[in-house]
Design a protein around this motif. Structure first.
Motif, mmCIF file in Angstrom:
data_model
loop_
_atom_site.group_PDB
_atom_site.id
_atom_site.type_symbol
_atom_site.label_atom_id
_atom_site.label_comp_id
_atom_site.label_asym_id
_atom_site.label_seq_id
_atom_site.Cartn_x
_atom_site.Cartn_y
_atom_site.Cartn_z
ATOM 1 N N VAL A 170 0.862 -1.178 0.000
ATOM 2 C CA VAL A 170 0.000 0.000 0.000
ATOM 3 C C VAL A 170 0.898 1.227 0.000
ATOM 4 N N ILE A 171 0.610 2.174 -0.894
ATOM 5 C CA ILE A 171 1.424 3.385 -0.970
ATOM 6 C C ILE A 171 0.553 4.610 -0.742
ATOM 7 N N THR A 172 1.058 5.538 0.070
ATOM 8 C CA THR A 172 0.313 6.723 0.493
ATOM 9 C C THR A 172 1.317 7.826 0.799
ATOM 10 N N PRO A 173 0.919 9.083 0.821
ATOM 11 C CA PRO A 173 1.866 10.138 1.203
ATOM 12 C C PRO A 173 2.322 10.001 2.658
ATOM 13 N N LEU A 174 3.523 10.464 2.931
ATOM 14 C CA LEU A 174 4.019 10.493 4.302
ATOM 15 C C LEU A 174 3.704 11.868 4.890
ATOM 16 N N TYR A 175 2.601 11.921 5.629
ATOM 17 C CA TYR A 175 2.157 13.171 6.232
ATOM 18 C C TYR A 175 2.847 13.404 7.576
ATOM 19 N N ARG A 176 2.806 14.649 8.022
ATOM 20 C CA ARG A 176 3.349 14.966 9.347
ATOM 21 C C ARG A 176 2.627 14.173 10.435
ATOM 22 N N THR A 177 1.297 14.035 10.295
ATOM 23 C CA THR A 177 0.541 13.305 11.308
ATOM 24 C C THR A 177 1.004 11.855 11.418
ATOM 25 N N LEU A 234 -3.988 19.971 -6.133
ATOM 26 C CA LEU A 234 -3.838 19.386 -7.466
ATOM 27 C C LEU A 234 -2.401 18.956 -7.709
ATOM 28 N N PHE A 235 -1.469 19.799 -7.358
ATOM 29 C CA PHE A 235 -0.059 19.518 -7.635
ATOM 30 C C PHE A 235 0.527 18.540 -6.620
ATOM 31 N N ARG A 236 0.030 18.576 -5.392
ATOM 32 C CA ARG A 236 0.477 17.607 -4.379
ATOM 33 C C ARG A 236 0.196 16.180 -4.855
ATOM 34 N N PHE A 237 -1.033 15.972 -5.350
ATOM 35 C CA PHE A 237 -1.397 14.605 -5.707
ATOM 36 C C PHE A 237 -0.984 14.242 -7.124
ATOM 37 N N ALA A 238 -0.691 15.248 -7.940
ATOM 38 C CA ALA A 238 -0.036 14.962 -9.218
ATOM 39 C C ALA A 238 1.355 14.391 -8.964
ATOM 40 N N LEU A 239 2.074 14.994 -8.024
ATOM 41 C CA LEU A 239 3.399 14.479 -7.664
ATOM 42 C C LEU A 239 3.293 13.087 -7.051
ATOM 43 N N HIS A 270 -7.550 11.530 -6.024
ATOM 44 C CA HIS A 270 -6.147 11.816 -5.723
ATOM 45 C C HIS A 270 -5.194 10.989 -6.589
ATOM 46 N N THR A 271 -5.680 9.866 -7.107
ATOM 47 C CA THR A 271 -4.861 9.004 -7.982
ATOM 48 C C THR A 271 -5.361 9.043 -9.428
ATOM 49 N N GLY A 272 -6.258 9.991 -9.736
ATOM 50 C CA GLY A 272 -6.898 10.024 -11.044
ATOM 51 C C GLY A 272 -5.981 10.363 -12.201
ATOM 52 N N LEU A 273 -4.824 10.967 -11.938
ATOM 53 C CA LEU A 273 -3.887 11.310 -13.015
ATOM 54 C C LEU A 273 -2.954 10.157 -13.372
ATOM 55 N N PHE A 274 -3.086 9.038 -12.683
ATOM 56 C CA PHE A 274 -2.208 7.898 -12.940
ATOM 57 C C PHE A 274 -2.260 7.478 -14.408
ATOM 58 N N GLY A 333 -11.893 16.352 -7.487
ATOM 59 C CA GLY A 333 -10.664 17.031 -7.860
ATOM 60 C C GLY A 333 -10.901 17.914 -9.066
ATOM 61 N N ARG A 334 -11.850 18.820 -8.944
ATOM 62 C CA ARG A 334 -12.250 19.670 -10.064
ATOM 63 C C ARG A 334 -11.541 21.025 -9.954
ATOM 64 N N TYR A 335 -10.912 21.453 -11.062
ATOM 65 C CA TYR A 335 -10.109 22.681 -11.052
ATOM 66 C C TYR A 335 -10.346 23.502 -12.313
ATOM 67 N N LYS A 336 -9.922 24.771 -12.241
ATOM 68 C CA LYS A 336 -10.038 25.670 -13.380
ATOM 69 C C LYS A 336 -9.029 25.289 -14.467
ATOM 70 N N ILE A 337 -9.419 25.588 -15.703
ATOM 71 C CA ILE A 337 -8.602 25.219 -16.865
ATOM 72 C C ILE A 337 -7.184 25.776 -16.769
ATOM 73 N N GLU A 338 -7.051 26.985 -16.192
ATOM 74 C CA GLU A 338 -5.729 27.619 -16.152
ATOM 75 C C GLU A 338 -4.695 26.753 -15.435
ATOM 76 N N MET A 339 -5.140 25.937 -14.478
ATOM 77 C CA MET A 339 -4.204 25.130 -13.705
ATOM 78 C C MET A 339 -3.711 23.915 -14.482
ATOM 79 N N PHE A 340 -4.433 23.555 -15.547
ATOM 80 C CA PHE A 340 -4.097 22.341 -16.292
ATOM 81 C C PHE A 340 -2.719 22.426 -16.930
ATOM 82 N N LYS A 341 -2.348 23.603 -17.430
ATOM 83 C CA LYS A 341 -1.093 23.753 -18.163
ATOM 84 C C LYS A 341 0.113 23.267 -17.366
#
Length: 483
Positions: free
Chosen positions: A41-48, A112-117, A142-146, A174-182
Motif C-alpha cells: 500500500v502506498i500513500t503520502p508520508l504526512y506529518r501526522t 492538485l499539484f500535491r497529488f499529481a506528484l 487523488h490518484t486520477g492522473l495515474f 478534484g475539479r479545477y479551473k482550466i488555467e491550472m491544467f497547463k
C-alpha cells in the motif's frame, strides 16, 4: 491464484485518516494479504503519520518530473508494520503539514499539484521495479492522473499493466479551473469532455475512468451514479463505461469492531449475552454525554461528518420541529461551521434530551455504537457507509435512508413479522425529508417498547456478516478478469 498487488490511496489507517477511505485502505489490503497475496500500500508520508512514532526506512530516492522541473522524492517503508507492506511517498514541501487536505472548509490551494506528484512518484516506483505488480488498485480522485501520465510518459518504460479504479465518493472529483491544467504537463486533448474536461473545468477523477475496470463501493451506488441525481455532472461519462463499471460493497474488520473485546466500552458483550449493552453501556453513555438516564427512552446515536451529504439538515429540521416523544439523541462529529452553531444552540435548548459533541473522538464513537439503541444514518446519498455495519456488529439496529450502500446492507422492516422471520436488521426510509426521518424513528420507538421483539431484532443484527474477506474475494475476481 497468488497476485502481487499495489494499492494506492491518499489516506490509510492507522497512519492518517479523515474518513472512511482510510479504513477501507487498511482493511481491504489486510484481507487480501491474509488470503496469501503479496500486497503493498502506498500513500503520502504526512506529518501526522510521522508524529505517531512509527519507524521508517528509506527504500529508494526517485527523480520525478514535476511542474517543469525535477524533484527528488523518497520512498519509505514502515519497518515494524506487518499487516501489509506499507510504503510512503515523502516530499516534505507538500506533505509536512498539520492536516491532510486543508484547514476548516478550505482545501490547500496546491492539492492538485500535491497529488499529481504523488501519482508520478508511484509510476516512477513501478518503473524502477524488476518484479512489477500484477495489478495497481487506485482510489479516488487523488490518484486520477495515474492513467494520463502512464499513457503519455510511462507505458514504454513499464509495459502493460492491469489497473482498477475505485470511486469511494463521487462528490469529491478534484475539479479545477482550466488555467491550472497547463502546469500538469499533459497534452491539451485531455481537456476534451471524453477525457478530463467538463464545462470550463477539468475533473481529475475522470482520469480514473481510463482504467481497465472501475468500481464503486456498493452495487446500488454503481447504478445511482449513472443518473443525473447522483452523477455530479459526469453521469454521461459513467454511462459510457457502464460495461466495465462494478459495485462491490465494503466490509468491516471484526478484529477492530468487536463489542466482546472492545477496551473503550464500559462492559463487553456478545450475541450470546448482550444484556450489558442496555444494562451498563446505555446508562454510562447517557451520563457521559449529559443525557437523562432513562432505560425506556429510545437512545438514538449518530457518529458522522457534519455535512449535507450525511443528512444533518434533516436532523436539524426535525429537532427544530420537535423531538419525538420518549427519544434521546447523541451526535458526535465535526464538519461545517454552520452545523456546529445550529447543533450547539439546539443542545442548549434541549438539555437532557439532545447531546451534540463537536469533536473527532474515536473512543467516544465506540461507546456510542455500544450504548445507543439505534444508530442514525439519514444520508442524502451514501456510496457505501461503514457505520451501519459497525452498528450492527455492536447489536445496534440502524435507521437509514434507502440509498447507496445503506440499501445494500440493511434489511428494512416492512412489517413486524420480518423481525421474527430473521429478515429485518433495521429501519429504512426513502423520501429525503425530516418527516420521513421522524416517522421512522417513531416506528423504531414503538417496536423498542416490545422487549422480546427488540431483542430478536438485535440478534438479527449480530448475525450479519460484513467481513472484509467476502469483499476481498470479489476484488480478487475483478483483478483476475482484467488479465
Amino acid at each position: 491464484m497468488y497476485m502481487k498487488i499495489l494499492f494506492a490511496s491518499s489516506e490509510v489507517s492507522p497512519f492518517a485518516k479523515t474518513g472512511g477511505l482510510a479504513d477501507v485502505s487498511y482493511s481491504l489490503p489486510k484481507a487480501l494479504k491474509r488470503q496469501g497475496n503479496d500486497v503493498s500500500v502506498i500513500t503520502p508520508l504526512y506529518r501526522t503519520t510521522i508524529d505517531k512514532g512509527y519507524e521508517f526506512e528509506n527504500i529508494i530516492d526517485l527523480k520525478v518530473d514535476h511542474l517543469g522541473k525535477t524533484v527528488t522524492v523518497e520512498i519509505m517503508r514502515a519497518s515494524a508494520f506487518n499487516d501489509f507492506n506499507a510504503l510512503f511517498v515523502r516530499y516534505d514541501p507538500y506533505f509536512d503539514r498539520e492536516t491532510l487536505y486543508g484547514k476548516e472548509d478550505a482545501e490547500f490551494n496546491d492539492n492538485l499539484f500535491r497529488f499529481a506528484l504523488f501519482t508520478r512518484a508511484i509510476l516512477e516506483l513501478i518503473a524502477s521495479l524488476e518484479d512489477k505488480p500484477d495489478v495497481i488498485h487506485l482510489n479516488d480522485w487523488h490518484t486520477g492522473l495515474f492513467m494520463p501520465y502512464y499513457k503519455e510518459y510511462y507505458q514504454r518504460r513499464i509495459g502493460q499493466i492491469r489497473t482498477i479504479f475505485t470511486i469511494h465518493n463521487l462528490g469529491y472529483q478534484g475539479r479545477y479551473k482550466i488555467e491550472m491544467f497547463k502546469k500538469l504537463n499533459l497534452p491539451d486533448r485531455y481537456l476534451k469532455k471524453d477525457y478530463l474536461g467538463e464545462d470550463g473545468t477539468f475533473a481529475i477523477i475522470k482520469g480514473g475512468l481510463m482504467c481497465d475496470a472501475v468500481n464503486t463501493v456498493s452495487p446500488t451506488y454503481a447504478r445511482e451514479i449513472t443518473t443525473p441525481d447522483f452523477g455530479y455532472g459526469i453521469e454521461d461519462d459513467l454511462k459510457r463505461i457502464e460495461n466495465k463499471l462494478y459495485g462491490i460493497a465494503n466490509g468491516i474488520d471484526y478484529d477492530l469492531w468487536n463489542p466482546a473485546t472492545d477496551k473503550e466500552i464500559p462492559a463487553n458483550y456478545s450475541r450470546d449475552d448482550f444484556s450489558p449493552k442496555r444494562r451498563v453501556c446505555k446508562p454510562q453513555l447517557q451520563k457521559e454525554v449529559g443525557l437523562e438516564v432513562r432505560d425506556d427512552a429510545l437512545l438514538c446515536g449518530m457518529v458522522s461528518r457534519l455535512a449535507k451529504q450525511k443528512g444533518v439538515d434533516l436532523l436539524i429540521e426535525m429537532f427544530l420541529d420537535g423531538i419525538p416523544d420518549d427519544t434521546q439523541f447523541v451526535v458526535l462529529g465535526t464538519g461545517e461551521q454552520k452545523y456546529h452553531m445550529s447543533l450547539r444552540d439546539i443542545t442548549l435548548a434541549n438539555k437532557g434530551r439532545i447531546s451534540v459533541i463537536i469533536d473527532f473522538n474515536l473512543p467516544l464513537a465506540r461507546r456510542i455504537y455500544a450504548g445507543s439503541d439505534v444508530f442514525l444514518i439519514p444520508s442524502l446519498y451514501e456510496p457505501c457507509g461503514l457505520s451501519q455495519m459497525i452498528a450492527m456488529a455492536y447489536g445496534t439496529p440502524p435507521i437509514a435512508r434507502k440509498t447507496g450502500g445503506l440499501n445494500d446492507t440493511i434489511i428494512g422492516i416492512t412489517r413486524p413479522e420480518d423481525i421474527l422471520e430473521n429478515k429485518a436488521t433495521g429501519f429504512l426510509f426513502s423520501r429525503y425529508d425530516f418527516k420521513s426521518l421522524r416517522s421512522t424513528i417513531e416506528i423504531a420507538r414503538d417496536i423498542f417498547s416490545d422487549r422480546d421483539m427488540w431483542q430478536k431484532l438485535v440478534i438479527n443484527c449480530f448475525e450479519q456478516n460484513f467481513s472484509w474477506d467476502v469483499s476481498a474475494n470479489l476484488y480478487l475476481e475483478l483483478y483476475k478478469e482484467q488479465g
